[in-house]
Design an enzyme around this catalytic site. Structure first.
Site, PDB file in Angstrom:
ATOM      1  N   ILE A   1       1.581   2.002  -6.857  1.00  8.92           N
ATOM      2  CA  ILE A   1       0.560   2.064  -6.927  1.00  8.92           C
ATOM      3  C   ILE A   1      -0.900   2.203  -5.555  1.00  8.92           C
ATOM      4  CG2 ILE A   1      -1.363  -0.207  -7.650  1.00  8.92           C
ATOM      5  CD1 ILE A   1       0.971  -1.258  -9.680  1.00  8.92           C
ATOM      6  N   GLY A   2       0.125   1.463  -4.554  1.00 10.83           N
ATOM      7  CA  GLY A   2      -0.620   1.231  -3.573  1.00 10.83           C
ATOM      8  C   GLY A   2      -1.504   2.245  -2.966  1.00 10.83           C
TER       9      GLY A   2
ATOM     10  N   SER B   1       0.034  -7.921  -8.885  1.00  9.51           N
ATOM     11  CA  SER B   1       1.895  -7.892  -8.955  1.00  9.51           C
ATOM     12  C   SER B   1       2.338  -8.525 -10.219  1.00  9.51           C
ATOM     13  CB  SER B   1       2.548  -8.305  -7.729  1.00  9.51           C
ATOM     14  OG  SER B   1       2.020  -8.502  -6.786  1.00  9.51           O
TER      15      SER B   1
ATOM     16  N   ASP C   1      -5.524  -3.647 -19.236  1.00 11.29           N
ATOM     17  CA  ASP C   1      -5.288  -3.785 -20.555  1.00 11.29           C
ATOM     18  C   ASP C   1      -7.217  -3.437 -20.983  1.00 11.29           C
ATOM     19  OD1 ASP C   1      -3.242  -4.848 -20.631  1.00 11.29           O
ATOM     20  OD2 ASP C   1      -4.372  -7.180 -19.210  1.00 11.29           O
TER      21      ASP C   1
ATOM     22  N   GLY D   1       3.205   1.403  -2.392  1.00  5.49           N
ATOM     23  CA  GLY D   1       3.978   1.624  -3.252  1.00  5.49           C
ATOM     24  C   GLY D   1       3.642   2.935  -4.659  1.00  5.49           C
TER      25      GLY D   1
ATOM     26  N   MET E   1      -3.083   2.309 -13.442  1.00 10.21           N
ATOM     27  CA  MET E   1      -3.408   1.041 -12.682  1.00 10.21           C
ATOM     28  C   MET E   1      -3.960   0.802 -11.081  1.00 10.21           C
ATOM     29  SD  MET E   1      -3.087  -2.392 -12.799  1.00 10.21           S
ATOM     30  CE  MET E   1      -4.197  -2.712 -11.604  1.00 10.21           C
TER      31      MET E   1
ATOM     32  N   HIS F   1      -2.041 -11.036 -19.504  1.00  6.19           N
ATOM     33  CA  HIS F   1      -1.400  -9.867 -18.762  1.00  6.19           C
ATOM     34  C   HIS F   1      -0.037  -9.823 -19.243  1.00  6.19           C
ATOM     35  CE1 HIS F   1      -1.623  -5.805 -17.179  1.00  6.19           C
ATOM     36  NE2 HIS F   1      -0.514  -6.229 -17.056  1.00  6.19           N
TER      37      HIS F   1
ATOM     38  N   ALA G   1       0.759  -1.235  -0.072  1.00  4.57           N
ATOM     39  CA  ALA G   1      -0.083   0.179   0.034  1.00  4.57           C
ATOM     40  C   ALA G   1       0.343   1.426  -0.224  1.00  4.57           C
ATOM     41  CB  ALA G   1      -0.667   0.100   1.434  1.00  4.57           C
TER      42      ALA G   1
ATOM     43  N   ASP H   1       2.154  -2.823   4.669  1.00  9.90           N
ATOM     44  CA  ASP H   1       3.766  -2.521   3.239  1.00  9.90           C
ATOM     45  C   ASP H   1       4.810  -2.981   4.175  1.00  9.90           C
ATOM     46  OD1 ASP H   1       5.901  -1.759   1.871  1.00  9.90           O
ATOM     47  OD2 ASP H   1       3.970  -1.118   0.635  1.00  9.90           O
TER      48      ASP H   1
HETATM   49  N1  LIG Z   1      -1.544  -6.251 -13.309  1.00  9.60           N
HETATM   50  C1  LIG Z   1      -1.508  -5.150 -13.518  1.00  9.60           C
HETATM   51  O1  LIG Z   1      -2.080  -4.621 -14.863  1.00  9.60           O
HETATM   52  C2  LIG Z   1       0.136  -4.599 -13.239  1.00  9.60           C
HETATM   53  C3  LIG Z   1      -0.387  -2.854 -13.139  1.00  9.60           C
HETATM   54  C4  LIG Z   1       1.021  -2.288 -13.365  1.00  9.60           C
HETATM   55  C5  LIG Z   1       1.282  -2.489 -12.565  1.00  9.60           C
HETATM   56  N2  LIG Z   1       1.882  -3.681 -12.327  1.00  9.60           N
HETATM   57  C6  LIG Z   1       2.510  -4.264 -11.116  1.00  9.60           C
HETATM   58  O2  LIG Z   1       2.421  -3.723  -9.618  1.00  9.60           O
HETATM   59  C7  LIG Z   1       3.677  -4.261  -9.138  1.00  9.60           C
HETATM   60  C8  LIG Z   1       4.139  -2.943  -7.917  1.00  9.60           C
HETATM   61  O3  LIG Z   1       4.529  -1.714  -8.898  1.00  9.60           O
HETATM   62  P1  LIG Z   1       4.411  -0.404  -8.346  1.00  9.60           P
HETATM   63  O4  LIG Z   1       4.628   0.162  -9.105  1.00  9.60           O
HETATM   64  O5  LIG Z   1       3.251  -0.215  -6.904  1.00  9.60           O
HETATM   65  O6  LIG Z   1       5.810  -0.782  -7.540  1.00  9.60           O
HETATM   66  P2  LIG Z   1       6.330   0.752  -6.425  1.00  9.60           P
HETATM   67  O7  LIG Z   1       7.960  -0.951  -6.080  1.00  9.60           O
HETATM   68  O8  LIG Z   1       5.818   1.877  -6.927  1.00  9.60           O
HETATM   69  O9  LIG Z   1       5.631  -0.762  -5.494  1.00  9.60           O
HETATM   70  C9  LIG Z   1       5.776  -1.687  -4.677  1.00  9.60           C
HETATM   71  C10 LIG Z   1       5.214  -1.801  -2.985  1.00  9.60           C
HETATM   72  O10 LIG Z   1       5.218  -3.504  -3.024  1.00  9.60           O
HETATM   73  C11 LIG Z   1       6.188  -2.996  -1.536  1.00  9.60           C
HETATM   74  N3  LIG Z   1       6.322  -4.941  -1.033  1.00  9.60           N
HETATM   75  C12 LIG Z   1       7.880  -5.271  -1.219  1.00  9.60           C
HETATM   76  N4  LIG Z   1       7.500  -6.259  -0.648  1.00  9.60           N
HETATM   77  C13 LIG Z   1       6.634  -6.847  -0.108  1.00  9.60           C
HETATM   78  C14 LIG Z   1       5.985  -7.603   0.337  1.00  9.60           C
HETATM   79  N5  LIG Z   1       6.667  -9.000   0.908  1.00  9.60           N
HETATM   80  N6  LIG Z   1       4.716  -7.193   1.241  1.00  9.60           N
HETATM   81  C15 LIG Z   1       4.691  -6.060   1.138  1.00  9.60           C
HETATM   82  N7  LIG Z   1       4.439  -4.987   0.596  1.00  9.60           N
HETATM   83  C16 LIG Z   1       5.787  -5.418  -0.096  1.00  9.60           C
HETATM   84  C17 LIG Z   1       6.916  -2.218  -1.681  1.00  9.60           C
HETATM   85  O11 LIG Z   1       7.352  -1.831   0.179  1.00  9.60           O
HETATM   86  C18 LIG Z   1       6.200  -0.973  -2.051  1.00  9.60           C
HETATM   87  O12 LIG Z   1       6.039  -0.076  -0.821  1.00  9.60           O
HETATM   88  C19 LIG Z   1       4.947  -4.402 -10.258  1.00  9.60           C
HETATM   89  O13 LIG Z   1       5.218  -5.686  -9.829  1.00  9.60           O
HETATM   90  C20 LIG Z   1       3.939  -4.221 -11.074  1.00  9.60           C
HETATM   91  O14 LIG Z   1       4.556  -5.066 -12.460  1.00  9.60           O
HETATM   92  C21 LIG Z   1       0.860  -4.885 -12.917  1.00  9.60           C
HETATM   93  O1  LIG Z   2       3.898  -2.640 -18.278  1.00 11.09           O
HETATM   94  C1  LIG Z   2       4.449  -3.216 -16.718  1.00 11.09           C
HETATM   95  O2  LIG Z   2       5.465  -4.027 -16.585  1.00 11.09           O
HETATM   96  C2  LIG Z   2       2.717  -3.032 -15.477  1.00 11.09           C
HETATM   97  C3  LIG Z   2       1.466  -3.415 -16.026  1.00 11.09           C
HETATM   98  O3  LIG Z   2       1.882  -4.938 -16.279  1.00 11.09           O
HETATM   99  C4  LIG Z   2       1.030  -2.501 -17.108  1.00 11.09           C
HETATM  100  O4  LIG Z   2       0.102  -3.027 -17.548  1.00 11.09           O
HETATM  101  O5  LIG Z   2       0.909  -1.445 -17.210  1.00 11.09           O
END
Ligand SMILES: NC(=O)c1ccc[n+]([C@@H]2O[C@H](COP(=O)([O-])OP(=O)(O)OC[C@H]3O[C@@H](n4cnc5c(N)ncnc54)[C@H](O)[C@@H]3O)[C@@H](O)[C@H]2O)c1
Ligand SMILES: O=C(O)C[C@H](O)C(=O)O
Length: 347
Positions: A46-47, A151, A183, A44, A261, A210, A42, A67
């Site tokens: 996205i969080g 994730s 998407d 991060g 996201m 995805h 939360a 987090d």
């Molecule tokens: N499904 C989708 O469409 C989509 C879209 C965008 C991003 N993502 C994915 O979402 C994930 C997060 O992206 P982000 O930009 O928020 O990254 P970020 O690095 O900004 O945030 C990730 C957060 O996860 C936390 N974290 C790490 N290990 C942890 C644990 N064991 N328990 C709890 N929290 C933990 C970190 O402290 C950080 O605050 C990435 O894997 C990214 O690829 C998926």
């Molecule tokens: O592209 C990425 O790595 C993050 C996410 O899966 C997205 O589609 O934006």
């Protein structure tokens, strides 16, 4: 009594049904059921915006922000927003159980994001372990929650979660979702631009998985209908498949999509909550356990209900271009699913 609760839920939910309204309503909803939502990761990229959007959702009564660092600040900040839910921050593994206990929906954006030049699969080595340990705790503390897996690589992290839950004896395929809403959000935006139609009216199913070519938007089923050339459809498909990379490159090393996201994650969680609350005809695309192709997990339109997945809908008629795309994506998607299953069982 039950009927009146349902009526209140339906009217509250219909008032919050469109995506724009989701962001703007903050009315009292005393007769809406209590629902706890936990966000893992939360603090991060996205969080944080996702925490804010879930705080704006009137269907949420408790919001748990977890987090490994930084959540007390995020919770204090978001907690001052004058909407229904009570916000609590949890930090560090020893507080994970408390964050999860009683959750109806757990949203997981924990893990590392891509940098330019990386594929989503390049995140596997770090994120697979994170997802596995979080899912082990979910099996212990809130085995009945709906899981919204954000994730990456989603094509592997969802199968990892399924294996962890199977080992713990808590797996319910109706409750595990890979979030592919971004998407759909992208496909709608890009289609509206080319078709010159109001984006709020656009619907486009996106199937498969995805990552890259596993993302298959079905523009032949897009509404409102538009007479787009084959070249335009090919370009729209490619842009949707490369949408994540477009953001990763534009951010130039500072991460991947976070704001769009968070929006997509909030829409999907809202749909899950509506389903749980008995709102009829809630349909979203999601990567779920599936029998509509020979692959064990597949993204397609899913009807959401009181127990999670109510039914996985048929793909509907595909164009020749989409049929070809479907056959092309299967080997990559199969390999990513198998990689996740193997990891969960070997570690
Ligand atoms: N499904 C989708 O469409 C989509 C879209 C965008 C991003 N993502 C994915 O979402 C994930 C997060 O992206 P982000 O930009 O928020 O990254 P970020 O690095 O900004 O945030 C990730 C957060 O996860 C936390 N974290 C790490 N290990 C942890 C644990 N064991 N328990 C709890 N929290 C933990 C970190 O402290 C950080 O605050 C990435 O894997 C990214 O690829 C998926
Ligand atoms: O592209 C990425 O790595 C993050 C996410 O899966 C997205 O589609 O934006």
């Amino acid at each position: 009594m039950k009927a009146s609760i349902l009526r209140s839920v339906r009217s509250a939910v219909s008032r919050s049904s469109s995506s724009n309204r989701l962001l703007s309503r903050s009315f009292a909803t005393e007769s809406v059921p209590e629902r706890k939502v936990a966000v893992l990761g939360a603090a991060g990229g996205i969080g944080q915006p996702l925490a804010l959007l879930m705080k704006l959702n009137p269907l949420v009564s408790k919001l748990a922000l977890y987090d490994i660092a930084g959540t007390p600040g995020v919770a204090a900040d978001v907690g001052h927003v004058n909407t229904r839910s009570e916000v609590t921050g949890y930090v560090g593994e020893e507080q994970l159980g408390k964050a999860l206990e009683g959750s109806d929906v757990v949203i997981i954006p924990a893990g590392v994001p891509r940098k330019p030049g990386m594929t989503r699969d390049d995140l596997f080595n770090i994120n697979a372990g994170i997802v596995k340990s979080l899912c082990t705790a979910i099996a212990k503390y809130c085995p009945n929650a709906l899981i919204n897996m954000i994730s990456n690589p989603v094509n592997s992290t969802v199968p990892i979660a399924a294996e962890v839950f199977k080992k713990a004896g808590t797996y319910d395929e109706k409750k595990l979702f890979g979030v592919t809403t971004l998407d759909v959000v992208r496909a709608k935006t890009f289609y509206a631009g080319k078709a010159n139609v109001p984006v709020a009216e656009v619907n486009v199913p996106v199937i498969g998985g995805h990552a890259g070519i596993t993302i298959l938007p079905l523009f032949s089923q897009a509404t409102p209908r538009a007479n787009l050339s084959d070249d335009t459809i090919v370009a729209l498909t490619k842009r949707t498949q490369d949408g994540g990379t477009e953001v990763v490159e534009a951010k130039a090393g500072k991460g991947s999509a976070t704001l769009s996201m968070a929006y997509a994650g909030a829409l999907f969680a809202d749909a899950c909550l509506k389903g749980l609350n008995g709102v009829p005809d809630v349909v979203e695309c999601s990567f779920v356990q599936s029998t509509i192709t020979e692959l064990p997990f597949f993204a397609s339109k899913v009807k959401l209900g009181k127990n999670g997945v109510e039914s996985v809908l048929d793909l509907g008629p595909l164009s020749d271009f989409e049929k070809e795309g479907l056959e092309k994506l299967k080997p990559e998607l199969k390999a990513s699913i198998e990689k996740g299953i193997q990891f969960a069982n070997a570690n």
